[in-house]
Write an enzyme that holds these catalytic residues in place. Structure first.
Site, PDB file in Angstrom:
ATOM      1  N   ASN A  58       0.510  20.550 -15.550  1.00  0.00           N
ATOM      2  CA  ASN A  58       0.548  19.209 -16.137  1.00  0.00           C
ATOM      3  C   ASN A  58       1.521  19.211 -17.309  1.00  0.00           C
ATOM      4  O   ASN A  58       1.177  19.574 -18.428  1.00  0.00           O
ATOM      5  CB  ASN A  58      -0.849  18.796 -16.602  1.00  0.00           C
ATOM      6  CG  ASN A  58      -0.902  17.355 -17.078  1.00  0.00           C
ATOM      7  OD1 ASN A  58       0.108  16.662 -17.103  1.00  0.00           O
ATOM      8  ND2 ASN A  58      -2.089  16.901 -17.452  1.00  0.00           N
ATOM      9  N   ASN A 105       1.233  10.574 -18.200  1.00  0.00           N
ATOM     10  CA  ASN A 105       1.190   9.888 -16.899  1.00  0.00           C
ATOM     11  C   ASN A 105      -0.090  10.198 -16.119  1.00  0.00           C
ATOM     12  O   ASN A 105      -0.199   9.883 -14.936  1.00  0.00           O
ATOM     13  CB  ASN A 105       2.430  10.224 -16.054  1.00  0.00           C
ATOM     14  CG  ASN A 105       2.531  11.703 -15.680  1.00  0.00           C
ATOM     15  OD1 ASN A 105       1.532  12.420 -15.667  1.00  0.00           O
ATOM     16  ND2 ASN A 105       3.743  12.159 -15.370  1.00  0.00           N
ATOM     17  N   ASP A 106      -1.077  10.794 -16.794  1.00  0.00           N
ATOM     18  CA  ASP A 106      -2.320  11.147 -16.100  1.00  0.00           C
ATOM     19  C   ASP A 106      -3.075   9.915 -15.604  1.00  0.00           C
ATOM     20  O   ASP A 106      -3.707   9.946 -14.551  1.00  0.00           O
ATOM     21  CB  ASP A 106      -3.229  11.964 -17.017  1.00  0.00           C
ATOM     22  CG  ASP A 106      -2.702  13.375 -17.243  1.00  0.00           C
ATOM     23  OD1 ASP A 106      -1.708  13.750 -16.583  1.00  0.00           O
ATOM     24  OD2 ASP A 106      -3.271  14.094 -18.079  1.00  0.00           O
ATOM     25  N   GLY A 126      -4.102  16.150 -12.973  1.00  0.00           N
ATOM     26  CA  GLY A 126      -2.991  15.815 -13.856  1.00  0.00           C
ATOM     27  C   GLY A 126      -1.694  16.542 -13.633  1.00  0.00           C
ATOM     28  O   GLY A 126      -0.701  16.286 -14.321  1.00  0.00           O
ATOM     29  N   ASP A 175       1.950  17.495 -12.225  1.00  0.00           N
ATOM     30  CA  ASP A 175       3.009  16.532 -11.938  1.00  0.00           C
ATOM     31  C   ASP A 175       4.317  17.220 -11.547  1.00  0.00           C
ATOM     32  O   ASP A 175       4.426  18.459 -11.549  1.00  0.00           O
ATOM     33  CB  ASP A 175       3.228  15.593 -13.133  1.00  0.00           C
ATOM     34  CG  ASP A 175       3.314  16.328 -14.463  1.00  0.00           C
ATOM     35  OD1 ASP A 175       3.904  17.426 -14.493  1.00  0.00           O
ATOM     36  OD2 ASP A 175       2.793  15.811 -15.470  1.00  0.00           O
ATOM     37  N   ASP A 201       3.401  16.473   8.820  1.00  0.00           N
ATOM     38  CA  ASP A 201       1.957  16.635   8.868  1.00  0.00           C
ATOM     39  C   ASP A 201       1.404  16.262  10.253  1.00  0.00           C
ATOM     40  O   ASP A 201       1.976  15.435  10.959  1.00  0.00           O
ATOM     41  CB  ASP A 201       1.343  15.732   7.792  1.00  0.00           C
ATOM     42  CG  ASP A 201      -0.142  15.928   7.614  1.00  0.00           C
ATOM     43  OD1 ASP A 201      -0.558  17.065   7.360  1.00  0.00           O
ATOM     44  OD2 ASP A 201      -0.886  14.935   7.720  1.00  0.00           O
ATOM     45  N   GLU A 212       3.319  20.672  11.815  1.00  0.00           N
ATOM     46  CA  GLU A 212       2.010  21.296  11.682  1.00  0.00           C
ATOM     47  C   GLU A 212       1.252  21.189  13.011  1.00  0.00           C
ATOM     48  O   GLU A 212       0.823  20.117  13.408  1.00  0.00           O
ATOM     49  CB  GLU A 212       1.192  20.624  10.573  1.00  0.00           C
ATOM     50  CG  GLU A 212      -0.175  21.277  10.390  1.00  0.00           C
ATOM     51  CD  GLU A 212      -1.179  20.393   9.661  1.00  0.00           C
ATOM     52  OE1 GLU A 212      -2.129  20.934   9.085  1.00  0.00           O
ATOM     53  OE2 GLU A 212      -1.007  19.149   9.685  1.00  0.00           O
TER      54      GLU A 212
END
Length: 647
Positions: free
Chosen positions: A153, A158-159, A179, A181, A358, A387
């Site tokens: 973090n 920006n949390d 948190g 980033d 994905d 995947e």
């Protein structure tokens, strides 16, 4: 005299006017005198000139825009046709962007039924580099997988972002946001590079405006927006730029199968078949939950099964992955274009070094072939890994480009994932050794490479963000963990390791729990008592594992024998297994020993390695050994030797 001066001035002004006009024509043809953004949403938000495929389809979203008549006047751009949707609030524009079109801005005029006009300024950009220069990851790379919310973090400001559905940070809750980033990743690229990794794969960082569980990134609610809790669009670009400056690659985790339930279009879907099971959703969306969702039966083998019922196949392909992830209908041609263009947009924007796609077997497989083909046509040296979580080599091989499938399916997919080998490694090291167990599973797992078109283009992994940590899977055995990782890094494969593997992160308290698997990386938050980036507070065995992997990865980074050499292995015997990677310049020998007591390895059995009488170096300890009649193995573990005596 006065008239001559006047004539010269007039000619000068005319010449300047022509120069200015030429400059403007080259830039915009014709120029945009006023930038206007009257339209609520246009996607892609901009595009580029110079693609092989000159077609571009714009999704336009605005109240009652469906009845408007669009007009474009720009050299090299032709509005071929436009399409109304089922919702009156959408219009789809088919453009042709000729190779003669120049980068610049132009206006799209939308004439409404009341003769009023809305204007949207659109931009075509020059491409950052040639398509051939987009070189994807390969067997020379080692990939570091990161869950961004749990890594570091860097910016607590920006949390929490006003207006988003999920608020708050709770590091004690494995399913809440913690948190981490983008800046946190960028700040620690020195650490990642020093470990020996050459590529970084963060799980998705696009906006997930979901009420809960938004941290993982796989329930996207905007395919063109960076989640502000991870940072800014510019910070995403900065991460990509800083990686390129280090000759490292950024791999983007993309999702073609589904979006998040709170995606912006879910309250006003463009077409009646924009998502699968749409009628059921629209009738029950006010009380939607897992009970009303037609979720996937997850029977991925229906993609290959020659006897599969159509009912089973459609339940797998069209069912929602989970109740809060709507299944996208790629058979809708507008949706298909949207997904393909989104992938290309991010490749160009970030100058990506690869895509991880994905849940690869879940979307419509005909579309996935078309999607991968569209990307690889534009970027012939690029890499996509899909995947496919299967322990069956037949299913893994099916999805790789060039595989001769019975149903003649052509995937256009360069790489898939080797979960089969991952399981073989774990089972082999956990089982007691005997003639038909233990290391034989590793040996026979690698022997299955005959089923693959290109084994070295397949991605192998010890663990990832969806399964227990490798240290947990191996019951906390450090030596076995080293054997698993060293073997994996010697294989003719593309290796991917999960953040924290280098410090023996585990999930012993609740094996398999996703929140625990994705534990915070120590040192990524101010005030952490342990800092794995600096080594402060780490246990001796954690520091030793860091050193082990750092030494091995950095050696691997420059070893062409490991990258592309011929592979030769010898069937396990008396608890030992020998694998070699060979080029004209180097031979690397990997020895696995499961014996607790000292073992004398008879080297005459390995005569075809042509090492008799040569001096070799232990890559980890830097000791020299003479390859003679026998080699004493003093302890259980792995020995990695090279004929290169100097680093």
């Amino acid at each position: 005299m006065k008239s001559l001066k006047h004539l010269i001035i007039v000619l000068f002004l005319i010449n300047m006017s022509c120069q200015n006009r030429t400059s403007k024509d080259e830039a915009t043809s014709p120029s945009v005198t006023e930038i206007r953004n009257d339209i609520e949403r246009v996607e892609p938000p901009h595009w580029w000139v110079g693609f092989k495929n000159e077609n571009l389809q714009l999704l336009v979203k605005h109240p009652n825009i469906g009845s408007a008549t669009p007009k474009i006047s720009y050299a090299g751009i032709r509005l071929k046709e436009f399409h109304e949707a089922d919702s009156p609030n959408y219009l789809f524009l088919d453009l042709e962007v000729a190779n003669s079109a120049k980068a610049g801005k132009f206006n799209i005029a939308f004439q409404l039924e009341d003769d009023s006009e809305l204007i949207q300024t659109y931009e075509l950009k020059a491409r950052g580099k040639a398509a051939e220069d987009y070189v994807g990851f390969d067997s020379s790379d080692a990939i570091y997988l990161i869950t961004p919310d749990r890594f570091s973090n860097a910016n607590p400001n920006n949390d929490e972002i006003d207006g988003l559905l999920e608020q708050g940070i709770d590091r004690t809750d494995g399913y809440a946001r913690h948190g981490g980033d983008l800046q946190g990743i960028t700040n620690h690229l020195d650490y990642i590079e020093d470990l020996g990794f050459t590529a970084v794969w963060p799980s998705p960082v696009l906006t997930n405006d979901m009420p809960t569980g938004s941290y993982h990134g796989y329930a996207m609610t905007d395919f063109y927006e960076v989640d502000p809790r991870f940072g800014t669009f510019e910070e995403y670009q900065k991460l990509a730029e800083d990686l390129r400056a280090r000759n490292m690659k950024l791999i983007m985790d993309q999702v073609a199968n589904h979006c998040g339930l709170y995606h912006w279009w879910m309250q006003d879907l463009p077409f009646k078949d924009w998502i699968n099971d749409q009628e059921n959703y629209e009738q029950n969306k006010d009380e939607w939950d897992w009970k009303t969702t037609n979720t996937s039966n997850h029977r991925r083998t229906t993609n290959q099964d020659p006897y599969a019922s159509n009912k089973d196949y459609l339940e797998m392909a069209d069912g929602w992955f989970v109740s809060d992830m709507p299944d996208l209908n790629q058979r809708n041609p507008f949706m298909a274009n949207y997904i393909i263009q989104n992938s290309i947009w991010w490749i160009e924007t970030l100058q990506l070094g690869g895509i991880r796609q994905d849940t690869y077997p879940y979307p419509d497989k005909t579309f996935m072939s078309h999607w991968a083909g569209a990307v690889m046509t534009e970027y012939p040296n690029f890499t996509i890994v899909g995947e496919e979580w299967s322990y069956n080599p037949l299913l893994i091989g099916y999805w790789q480009e060039g595989h001769m499938n019975q149903d003649e399916y052509k995937s256009n997919l360069k790489s898939t994932m080797d979960f089969a080998m991952q399981k073989n490694i774990v089972d082999a090291l956990n089982e007691e050794e005997s003639w038909d167990k233990g290391l034989v599973k590793m040996y026979e797992g690698l022997a299955n490479d005959f089923a693959y078109t290109s084994p070295k283009d397949i991605m192998v992994l010890p663990d990832n963000h969806d399964m227990s940590r490798i240290f947990t899977q191996l019951n906390g055995d450090v030596v076995n963990t080293k054997m698993a990782l060293s073997y994996l890094l010697m294989l003719p494969r593309i290796p991917q390791l999960y953040y924290g593997t280098e410090i023996l992160m585990d999930d012993f308290d609740n094996p398999g729990d996703h929140g625990l698997i994705r534990t915070d990386f120590p040192g990524g938050w101010n005030g952490d008592a342990v800092n794995a980036f600096t080594g402060e507070g780490l246990k001796d065995e954690q520091k030793d594992m860091q050193f082990f992997l750092k030494t091995l990865l950095n050696y691997r980074k420059h070893s062409k024998a490991i990258h592309n050499g011929n592979t030769l292995h010898f069937a396990p015997d008396e608890g030992t297994y020998v694998l070699a990677r060979i080029t004209d310049e180097e031979t690397v020998v990997h020895i696995l020993n499961k014996n607790e007591s000292p073992q004398e390895l008879d080297l005459s059995r390995f005569e075809e390695l042509e090492l008799d009488g040569k001096m070799l170096r232990n890559i980890i300890s830097d000791d020299r050994i003479h390859w003679g009649n026998s080699l004493k193995l003093n302890a259980r573990g792995s020995v990695i030797l090279t004929t290169k005596l100097q680093n």
